[in-house]
Structures are given as C-alpha cells and as structure tokens.
Design a protein around this motif. Structure first.
Motif, PDB file in Angstrom:
ATOM      1  N   CYS A  83       0.786  -0.756  -0.118  1.00 24.10           N
ATOM      2  CA  CYS A  83      -0.122  -0.278   0.126  1.00 24.10           C
ATOM      3  C   CYS A  83       0.284   1.232   0.033  1.00 24.10           C
ATOM      4  N   ARG A  84       1.401   1.693   0.732  1.00 25.21           N
ATOM      5  CA  ARG A  84       3.135   2.095   0.660  1.00 25.21           C
ATOM      6  C   ARG A  84       3.668   2.512  -0.699  1.00 25.21           C
ATOM      7  N   GLN A  85       3.636   1.547  -1.496  1.00 25.67           N
ATOM      8  CA  GLN A  85       4.411   1.595  -2.625  1.00 25.67           C
ATOM      9  C   GLN A  85       3.363   2.275  -3.755  1.00 25.67           C
ATOM     10  N   VAL A  86       2.298   2.085  -3.350  1.00 22.35           N
ATOM     11  CA  VAL A  86       1.021   2.717  -4.659  1.00 22.35           C
ATOM     12  C   VAL A  86       0.166   3.349  -3.863  1.00 22.35           C
ATOM     13  N   GLY A  87       1.398   4.517  -2.462  1.00 21.79           N
ATOM     14  CA  GLY A  87       0.682   5.774  -2.372  1.00 21.79           C
ATOM     15  C   GLY A  87       2.485   6.077  -3.126  1.00 21.79           C
ATOM     16  N   GLY A  88       3.176   6.071  -3.117  1.00 23.74           N
ATOM     17  CA  GLY A  88       4.539   6.474  -3.479  1.00 23.74           C
ATOM     18  C   GLY A  88       4.145   6.947  -4.790  1.00 23.74           C
ATOM     19  N   ALA A  89       3.429   5.063  -5.633  1.00 21.25           N
ATOM     20  CA  ALA A  89       2.567   5.549  -7.463  1.00 21.25           C
ATOM     21  C   ALA A  89       2.395   7.111  -7.722  1.00 21.25           C
ATOM     22  N   ALA A  90       1.227   6.550  -7.099  1.00 24.49           N
ATOM     23  CA  ALA A  90      -0.034   7.870  -6.891  1.00 24.49           C
ATOM     24  C   ALA A  90       0.688   9.248  -6.912  1.00 24.49           C
ATOM     25  N   GLY A  91       1.491   9.359  -5.661  1.00 29.42           N
ATOM     26  CA  GLY A  91       1.929  10.547  -5.540  1.00 29.42           C
ATOM     27  C   GLY A  91       3.513  11.254  -6.905  1.00 29.42           C
ATOM     28  N   VAL A  92       3.537  10.132  -7.708  1.00 32.23           N
ATOM     29  CA  VAL A  92       4.159  11.021  -8.244  1.00 32.23           C
ATOM     30  C   VAL A  92       3.800  11.063  -9.955  1.00 32.23           C
ATOM     31  N   ALA A  93       2.614   9.993  -9.720  1.00 29.47           N
ATOM     32  CA  ALA A  93       1.654  10.778 -10.789  1.00 29.47           C
ATOM     33  C   ALA A  93       0.645  12.214 -10.545  1.00 29.47           C
ATOM     34  N   ILE A  94       0.458  12.286  -8.782  1.00 32.05           N
ATOM     35  CA  ILE A  94      -0.180  13.693  -8.977  1.00 32.05           C
ATOM     36  C   ILE A  94       0.686  14.755  -9.000  1.00 32.05           C
ATOM     37  N   PHE A  95       1.842  14.777  -8.413  1.00 32.83           N
ATOM     38  CA  PHE A  95       2.458  15.896  -7.862  1.00 32.83           C
ATOM     39  C   PHE A  95       3.308  15.942  -9.812  1.00 32.83           C
ATOM     40  N   GLY A  96       3.637  15.161 -10.198  1.00 33.07           N
ATOM     41  CA  GLY A  96       4.243  15.143 -11.504  1.00 33.07           C
ATOM     42  C   GLY A  96       3.636  15.778 -11.973  1.00 33.07           C
ATOM     43  N   ALA A  97       2.288  15.991 -12.376  1.00 35.49           N
ATOM     44  CA  ALA A  97       1.497  16.666 -13.528  1.00 35.49           C
ATOM     45  C   ALA A  97       0.981  18.229 -13.236  1.00 35.49           C
ATOM     46  N   LEU A  98       1.366  18.056 -11.591  1.00 31.12           N
ATOM     47  CA  LEU A  98       1.424  19.691 -11.332  1.00 31.12           C
ATOM     48  C   LEU A  98       2.934  19.875 -11.665  1.00 31.12           C
ATOM     49  N   ALA A  99       4.623  19.218 -12.094  1.00 31.18           N
ATOM     50  CA  ALA A  99       4.949  20.149 -12.215  1.00 31.18           C
ATOM     51  C   ALA A  99       5.374  20.400 -14.057  1.00 31.18           C
ATOM     52  N   SER A 100       4.724  19.379 -14.300  1.00 29.86           N
ATOM     53  CA  SER A 100       5.053  19.786 -16.280  1.00 29.86           C
ATOM     54  C   SER A 100       5.069  20.948 -17.109  1.00 29.86           C
ATOM     55  N   VAL A 101       4.231  21.617 -16.186  1.00 30.96           N
ATOM     56  CA  VAL A 101       4.582  22.604 -16.985  1.00 30.96           C
ATOM     57  C   VAL A 101       5.464  23.686 -16.301  1.00 30.96           C
ATOM     58  N   ASP A 102       4.979  24.176 -15.619  1.00 30.44           N
ATOM     59  CA  ASP A 102       6.035  25.121 -14.100  1.00 30.44           C
ATOM     60  C   ASP A 102       7.020  24.041 -13.226  1.00 30.44           C
ATOM     61  N   ALA A 103       7.934  24.207 -13.127  1.00 32.18           N
ATOM     62  CA  ALA A 103       8.298  23.320 -12.201  1.00 32.18           C
ATOM     63  C   ALA A 103       8.396  23.704 -11.104  1.00 32.18           C
ATOM     64  N   VAL A 104       9.024  25.209 -11.226  1.00 38.54           N
ATOM     65  CA  VAL A 104       8.422  25.943  -9.759  1.00 38.54           C
ATOM     66  C   VAL A 104       7.102  26.597  -9.321  1.00 38.54           C
ATOM     67  N   ALA A 105       5.935  26.238  -9.697  1.00 43.68           N
ATOM     68  CA  ALA A 105       4.898  26.679  -9.220  1.00 43.68           C
ATOM     69  C   ALA A 105       4.146  24.998  -9.027  1.00 43.68           C
ATOM     70  N   GLY A 106       5.392  24.103  -9.169  1.00 43.93           N
ATOM     71  CA  GLY A 106       4.595  22.458  -9.183  1.00 43.93           C
ATOM     72  C   GLY A 106       5.228  22.028  -7.694  1.00 43.93           C
ATOM     73  N   VAL A 107       6.390  23.212  -7.711  1.00 44.58           N
ATOM     74  CA  VAL A 107       7.150  22.287  -6.349  1.00 44.58           C
ATOM     75  C   VAL A 107       6.705  22.614  -5.114  1.00 44.58           C
ATOM     76  N   ARG A 108       6.346  23.998  -5.480  1.00 45.99           N
ATOM     77  CA  ARG A 108       5.449  25.026  -4.580  1.00 45.99           C
ATOM     78  C   ARG A 108       3.789  24.569  -4.004  1.00 45.99           C
ATOM     79  N   SER A 109       3.545  24.260  -4.918  1.00 47.53           N
ATOM     80  CA  SER A 109       1.727  23.645  -4.653  1.00 47.53           C
ATOM     81  C   SER A 109       2.044  21.898  -4.062  1.00 47.53           C
ATOM     82  N   SER A 110       2.979  21.088  -4.364  1.00 47.99           N
ATOM     83  CA  SER A 110       3.511  19.852  -3.945  1.00 47.99           C
ATOM     84  C   SER A 110       3.821  20.161  -2.727  1.00 47.99           C
TER      85      SER A 110
END
Length: 469
Positions: free
Chosen positions: A405-432
């Motif tokens: 379950c923890r590994q699945v949680g990690g995979a979901a984090g990469v999926a969601i946070f990665g989408a936040l940072a795909s356009v603007d890395a600075v905005a992505g790191v702040r919102s994440s």
C-alpha cells in the motif's frame, strides 16, 4: 569453556548475514530514487514527454508493490536463501536490460521487471536475518535496525549517486551500477548465509494477485495520463475500470481461503492507521522527490551532479532518525513517535513550498533535513504499532500488505505531483510542498484522535523484525 563459544558463535555469522541481506534491500530502495536526477537526460535521449518519465518511476514502484503481496510466500516455497540469491541475479539482469534500452517503452517494461524481481529481495532478506539470529529477539532487532538503516541510506543517497553517474558516465550507468552490487550480494550470501530449506506455504492467491496488479496499474496510469491529456477519453475510463477492479479485489479477499491481503487484520485501528499514514508518507516523499528533481534540472538549470548533491542531507537524517525511532518508541510509545515524526516531515515540506526560481542549496537544507528526519521516526513506529495489533501468524502478510500500500501511495504521488510540475516546475514544487504539508498534518491529526479497543499482544522485537522503510 564451551558455553561462551556456543553463545558467541552466532554473533559473527549474524553480522555477515545482515550485511549480505542489506545488499538486496539497499539496491531495491536505491532504484526508487536514483533515476530521478537522470530523468532529464533520459528525456532528451528519447525525446520522451513528462508522462513517460513518470512511468519510468511508477513502473518500478507498481511492480514492486504488486509482487510484495506474494514475495513472502514465494520465499517460503523455494527457501529464503535461494529466493534471495535468485532475486539478486534477476534484478541484475533487469538492470542491465534497463541500461541497454533502445527507447522509452522498452525502458519502462524493463523497469517493471526490476520492480517485480526486487520484491523477492525484501521478505527473504528478513527471513535470512531471523534464521541467523537463532531466536535471539534482541540481536535480531539490532540486526534489522541496521538493515533498515541501509534501506534509508540508499533511498536518500540515490539522487546523489545518480547525479554523479549521469555527469561522469552517462544516464545508463544509474542502472549498470546495480550489477556489482547484486553480484557482491549474491556471492556474500552464498558464503555466509546458513541453509534455509523450503517450508510448507499456502497456495498463492493468483486471482487476488492479478486483480491487484490490474487495479493499481489502471488507477495510477489514469492519474498520470489524465494529468497530461485531460479527463476525457481513456484516462477517465481507465480510472473507472481500475476502481471497479479494486472493488472486485476487496470482495475476493473477503472470500479467499488464503488472501494476499488479510482484510480482517486491517479492520483494527492500528492496522488501518498504519496503511493511511504510511501511504501518505510515501505519497508525499516519492512525489516530492520526483518534482524536486525536475525543479533543479529545469527551473534552476543545475547539472545532474549538483542536483544530486543537494539531496545529500536526506541521507544523514535518515540514518539518525531510523536508529533513534526504536529507542523513542520504547520510551514514548508508537503513537506519539509516529505523530511527532509526521509533523516534523510536514514542517519540512512547508519549507520546500517557499523555494523559488533563484533558490540555492542553503534554502533547501532545512526542509531536506526535516523531511527524512520525520519519516525515519514515523515509519518504524507505525510499523511497530501495526505488528503489535495483529496475531503472529498474520504478521508477515500484514507487513507485506502495508508496504505494498505504501508503494502504491508513492506511485500515486509521482502521478499527481508530476502533473503539477509538468508545465511549470517552480509552481509545481510550491504547490506540491503545500499539499504535502497539509496531507501530513491531517494524517498526524488522525493518529492523535482518541482511540478505543485493545490490540493483540505481540513482542516488540517481532515488530522490529518486520520494518520495511
């Protein structure tokens, strides 16, 4: 004269077995994060979009999570020593295929093979330590503490080593570096580990395994693609299908004679709490490390070596907090240490939310020290709380399910946070960073809610022997 020799003879053997077992756990955790600072170079080589780079991380994590559900049973059936050595060999082969990949799709498939074979290195490695400890709970707990520290160091050191390799030898060496590690681990295990014959094990729940793999792959895949393509067409359909398969999986687990996930155990508060908090910790950490790698390489335009060195503080605090967690649990209790560690990590994420387009290493240092410091305190404590709440015969399955379950949680984090940072890395790191801090503060509040009921008695040493950081 003979009694001291008999009493002391297992100690050197246990030390060597712990070292051998740590090779396997080190390399599986290393590959969770070592690829992050190589993503930009891989993307340029194959002209791969951010979504494919997310799959490079998540293919490994998802396969590792899925196979963890059955790895313990496989080790029992063929013997822990044999399973561990074969796991090292196969992990090395998969790593070589990764390094030789000719395109992003073949690399993603090879990464999934890495994760699947890596699962064979975790439960069998703990079984080797338990066998070499000869029933001595104190020495077993101490050995597992060092095994745990090896995993914490490797997951934190991955970006550092990866950055140096990318700058000096090229990105393919973040995979080739596994070959000598696996070879040394296999040789040392063959030399020092005592024989561990197979033992009767329950037949594998193949239906449950297939449903689990399909469900988590569809859900996480939908999150990755939906973040980039939008929630039209197949991402929305994949999400619905994945959630449907998840429901079928849970229904099957309630009826299965030998389920891969003991649902009855997770009905108890300490058990489901461990799943919730553990998944939140992995969600935030894996997702944030992915985003921070893109932020340093793209927004700050740092070379991979410098980006890797920026992650160095993660290593030191992981070691200290992992080794301190057990002592604090014995004094303060698992609940207090878990909540405290989660709050410390949340503070670290809040500090990363302040990073900007011209930030330097000094501005990153406080957050990078607090995040692993809090995680290193919380994860062993919450795992101890889980294992103290289940019967001994459920401990292995419960621990495997928790870490899946923890590994699945990690995979979901990469999926969601990665989408936040795909356009603007600075905005992505702040919102994440803001999202991570809020999520963990919520998790800490759940931990501190008044509790009721009684847990099943279990030795603390048994709990320590099942920690997977």
């Amino acid at each position: 004269m003979s009694r001291p020799m008999i009493a002391s003879s297992p100690a050197p053997r246990l030390g060597w077995v712990t070292a051998a077992a740590s090779f396997g756990f080190f390399v599986t955790q290393l590959d969770v994060t070592i690829v992050n600072v190589a993503l930009d170079a891989i993307g340029r080589t194959f002209a791969a979009p951010t979504a494919q780079l997310q799959w490079l991380v998540d293919a490994y994590v998802l396969a590792l999570a899925a196979m963890l559900l059955s790895a313990g049973a496989i080790g029992d059936r063929i013997g822990p020593k044999r399973a561990f050595v074969w796991g090292l060999v196969l992990f090395g082969v998969a790593s070589a295929i990764c390094g030789l990949a000719a395109g992003p799709l073949s690399l993603i498939v090879a990464r999934a093979a890495q994760g699947a074979t890596g699962a064979l290195l975790i439960p069998p490695s703990l079984a080797l330590i338990a066998h070499a400890a000869h029933g001595d709970d104190r020495r077993r707990a101490s050995a597992v503490g060092w095994w745990t520290a090896a995993g914490g160091v490797s997951i934190a050191a991955g970006p550092v080593l990866g950055g140096l390799l990318v700058e000096t030898l090229g990105w393919r060496w973040v995979f080739f570096v596994n070959l000598p590690i696996c070879l040394l681990g296999a040789i040392l295990t063959q030399i020092v580990a005592p024989p561990t014959p197979p033992k009767p094990a329950a037949p594998p729940d193949l239906t449950g395994q297939v449903l689990a793999v399909a469900a988590v792959t569809l859900v996480v895949g939908a999150l990755i693609e939906g973040g980039h393509r939008g929630w039209r067409a197949w991402p929305a359909g994949a999400l619905v299908a994945g959630l449907g398969l998840l429901g079928l999986f849970l229904r099957h687990q309630r009826r299965a004679v030998h389920p891969v996930m003991p649902l009855a155990a997770f009905a108890r508060r300490p058990a489901w709490l461990a799943v919730v908090v553990g998944s939140a910790l992995n969600f935030t950490y894996y997702g944030m490390i992915f985003v921070l790698g893109l932020y340093m390489l793209r927004a700050l335009d740092w070379p991979p070596g410098k980006a890797g060195l920026a992650f160095l503080p993660l290593t030191a605090t992981f070691i200290v907090s992992n080794l301190a967690s057990g002592r604090l649990v014995s004094r303060l209790g698992a609940r207090a240490v878990t909540a405290g560690g989660v709050v410390v990590a949340a503070c670290g994420y809040a500090l990363t939310a302040r990073l900007g387009a011209e930030s330097g290493m000094l501005e990153m240092l406080p957050g990078f020290a607090l995040i692993p410091g809090g995680m290193g305190l919380a994860i062993p404590a919450l795992t101890s709380g889980l294992l103290a709440s289940v019967d001994r015969h459920e401990a292995g399955a419960a621990s495997g399910a928790l870490n899946a379950c923890r590994q699945v949680g990690g995979a979901a984090g990469v999926a969601i946070f990665g989408a936040l940072a795909s356009v603007d890395a600075v905005a992505g790191v702040r919102s994440s960073g803001i999202a991570s801090a809020a999520m963990l503060l919520g998790a800490a509040a759940i931990v501190l809610l008044p509790r009721g009921g009684k847990s099943h008695p279990s030795s603390s040493a048994n709990a320590e022997a099942q920690i997977h950081p």
